[in-house]
Motif scaffolding. Structure first.
Motif, PDB file in Angstrom:
ATOM      1  N   UNK A 178       4.150 -15.848   3.546  1.00  0.00           N
ATOM      2  CA  UNK A 178       3.717 -14.886   4.565  1.00  0.00           C
ATOM      3  C   UNK A 178       4.928 -14.151   5.165  1.00  0.00           C
ATOM      4  N   UNK A 179       5.999 -14.862   5.351  1.00  0.00           N
ATOM      5  CA  UNK A 179       7.215 -14.254   5.858  1.00  0.00           C
ATOM      6  C   UNK A 179       7.741 -13.197   4.889  1.00  0.00           C
ATOM      7  N   UNK A 180       7.631 -13.496   3.614  1.00  0.00           N
ATOM      8  CA  UNK A 180       8.066 -12.546   2.584  1.00  0.00           C
ATOM      9  C   UNK A 180       7.216 -11.275   2.623  1.00  0.00           C
ATOM     10  N   UNK A 181       5.914 -11.444   2.746  1.00  0.00           N
ATOM     11  CA  UNK A 181       5.016 -10.286   2.796  1.00  0.00           C
ATOM     12  C   UNK A 181       5.259  -9.463   4.063  1.00  0.00           C
ATOM     13  N   UNK A 182       5.510 -10.160   5.170  1.00  0.00           N
ATOM     14  CA  UNK A 182       5.819  -9.450   6.413  1.00  0.00           C
ATOM     15  C   UNK A 182       7.126  -8.683   6.281  1.00  0.00           C
ATOM     16  N   UNK A 183       8.088  -9.291   5.604  1.00  0.00           N
ATOM     17  CA  UNK A 183       9.372  -8.632   5.389  1.00  0.00           C
ATOM     18  C   UNK A 183       9.231  -7.336   4.616  1.00  0.00           C
ATOM     19  N   UNK A 184       8.334  -7.342   3.646  1.00  0.00           N
ATOM     20  CA  UNK A 184       8.095  -6.122   2.873  1.00  0.00           C
ATOM     21  C   UNK A 184       7.497  -5.036   3.760  1.00  0.00           C
ATOM     22  N   UNK A 185       6.531  -5.397   4.596  1.00  0.00           N
ATOM     23  CA  UNK A 185       5.932  -4.432   5.513  1.00  0.00           C
ATOM     24  C   UNK A 185       6.983  -3.872   6.483  1.00  0.00           C
ATOM     25  N   UNK A 186       7.866  -4.740   6.961  1.00  0.00           N
ATOM     26  CA  UNK A 186       8.915  -4.294   7.874  1.00  0.00           C
ATOM     27  C   UNK A 186       9.863  -3.313   7.179  1.00  0.00           C
ATOM     28  N   UNK A 187      10.185  -3.593   5.937  1.00  0.00           N
ATOM     29  CA  UNK A 187      11.093  -2.707   5.197  1.00  0.00           C
ATOM     30  C   UNK A 187      10.489  -1.306   5.090  1.00  0.00           C
ATOM     31  N   UNK A 188       9.210  -1.246   4.767  1.00  0.00           N
ATOM     32  CA  UNK A 188       8.547   0.058   4.644  1.00  0.00           C
ATOM     33  C   UNK A 188       8.429   0.731   6.010  1.00  0.00           C
ATOM     34  N   UNK A 189       8.100  -0.073   7.036  1.00  0.00           N
ATOM     35  CA  UNK A 189       7.985   0.487   8.381  1.00  0.00           C
ATOM     36  C   UNK A 189       9.295   1.072   8.873  1.00  0.00           C
ATOM     37  N   UNK A 190      10.387   0.366   8.645  1.00  0.00           N
ATOM     38  CA  UNK A 190      11.702   0.882   9.053  1.00  0.00           C
ATOM     39  C   UNK A 190      12.049   2.168   8.298  1.00  0.00           C
ATOM     40  N   UNK A 191      11.642   2.231   7.036  1.00  0.00           N
ATOM     41  CA  UNK A 191      11.871   3.436   6.227  1.00  0.00           C
ATOM     42  C   UNK A 191      11.203   4.646   6.884  1.00  0.00           C
ATOM     43  N   UNK A 192       9.953   4.465   7.293  1.00  0.00           N
ATOM     44  CA  UNK A 192       9.233   5.571   7.937  1.00  0.00           C
ATOM     45  C   UNK A 192       9.826   5.893   9.313  1.00  0.00           C
ATOM     46  N   UNK A 193      10.238   4.866  10.032  1.00  0.00           N
ATOM     47  CA  UNK A 193      10.799   5.070  11.370  1.00  0.00           C
ATOM     48  C   UNK A 193      12.087   5.878  11.295  1.00  0.00           C
ATOM     49  N   UNK A 194      12.933   5.574  10.337  1.00  0.00           N
ATOM     50  CA  UNK A 194      14.197   6.290  10.169  1.00  0.00           C
ATOM     51  C   UNK A 194      13.964   7.761   9.830  1.00  0.00           C
ATOM     52  N   UNK A 195      12.858   8.029   9.156  1.00  0.00           N
ATOM     53  CA  UNK A 195      12.527   9.409   8.765  1.00  0.00           C
ATOM     54  C   UNK A 195      11.592  10.083   9.763  1.00  0.00           C
ATOM     55  N   UNK A 196      11.430   9.437  10.900  1.00  0.00           N
ATOM     56  CA  UNK A 196      10.655   9.965  12.017  1.00  0.00           C
ATOM     57  C   UNK A 196       9.181  10.199  11.672  1.00  0.00           C
ATOM     58  N   UNK A 197       8.700   9.462  10.705  1.00  0.00           N
ATOM     59  CA  UNK A 197       7.259   9.473  10.396  1.00  0.00           C
ATOM     60  C   UNK A 197       6.638   8.343  11.214  1.00  0.00           C
TER      61      UNK A 197
END
Length: 292
Positions: A178-197
């Motif tokens: 579950x931690x691994x799956x959450x980590x993947x979601x966080x990686x994608x979320x940070x990607x969008x946050x950095x691009x102001x999406x």
């Protein structure tokens, strides 16, 4: 004397007659004929089941997992539907697992569970299948399909065989997965946050909080929600995210960041009790208290 068509025809007739007689003789073989083939059916004796099983175990001892699989496959075929076959199929799964042929181990484990769902070793077959998925979990930057499958298999193990000796280990690996799956979601979320999406980022962080709220990524997800909501000017949601973070993780460095972010805007954390986030953590804390 010159050879005429007539004499050639006569000669041909003699050859045909002779050849025909020869063929006729072959049709009725004389048992006394020294040149006649004598057919003797070869009888192949099955190797005793216990011998094949022992040979398979010996191959495992020698780390010859491929050789072990061949022995157990032979045992399964020669003594199909017997108890030896059942044991051989389980050992096939184990040998493939030890040989790191995880997909083959999964296939053998599934076959075992289909054939012998009520067996005393069914929990172990489920464990081998789950671990074969678990061993193939990739790093967080890649597709997490294997992680999803590992989670399902591990959860099935705990649900179907809660008192088995493998249940405790499965629960620990469920949390890691579950931690691994959450980590993947966080990686994608940070990607969008950095691009102001920000809307896309919020969706990812909300997924972490709703699905993986007991993982180590939950604290950061709540802080990132505060960031994204502040960027969009949705002040009430930003205050609520920070308040839920502070209420559940008061000593977290992520809470300090969220609180500082609000203060820079002249705001303070404020929790809305009926909100999505508040309901999630009220439910989680209630389940945790009940478990204790």
């Amino acid at each position: 004397m010159p050879v005429t068509l007539r004499t050639r025809g006569a000669a041909a007739a003699v050859l045909i007659t002779a050849f025909g007689l020869g063929l006729g003789g072959c049709d009725a073989l004389d048992p006394t004929n020294l040149f006649a083939e004598k057919y003797k059916p070869e009888v192949v004796q099955d190797t005793p089941a216990d011998k094949l099983y022992s040979e398979g175990l010996a191959k495992i001892e020698d780390s010859d997992y491929e050789g072990a699989v061949k022995k157990f496959d032979s045992l399964d075929k020669q003594y199909a539907y017997s108890d030896w076959s059942r044991r051989a199929l389980l050992m096939t799964a184990y040998a493939n697992y030890e040989g790191q042929k995880y997909d083959d181990a999964i296939t053998a484990s599934k076959r075992y569970l289909q054939r012998h769902p009520a067996s005393k070793d069914a929990a172990y077959a489920q464990y081998l299948m789950a671990m074969s998925q678990y061993k193939q979990i990739p790093d967080v930057t890649r597709d997490q399909d294997r992680s999803e499958k590992a989670l399902v298999a591990l959860q099935e193990l705990v649900q179907k065989y809660p008192t088995s000796e493998y249940s405790t280990d499965a629960k620990a690996k469920i949390q890691i997965t579950r931690d691994q799956l959450a980590g993947k979601e966080m990686e994608v979320g940070r990607y969008y946050l950095e691009r102001r999406n920000f809307p896309a980022a919020i969706n990812r962080f909300r997924d972490v909080v709703s699905k993986y709220q007991t993982t180590r990524h939950a604290e950061e997800a709540l802080e990132r929600l505060t960031e994204a909501y502040m960027a969009l000017g949705i002040v009430a949601e930003a205050q609520n995210s920070a308040a839920v973070l502070g209420h559940n993780f008061p000593d977290s460095p992520w809470y300090k960041d969220a609180h500082a972010l609000l203060q820079n805007g002249g705001l303070e954390p404020r929790e809305e009790k009926g909100s999505f986030l508040s309901k999630i953590y009220t439910s989680v804390m209630g389940r945790t208290a009940a478990a204790q």
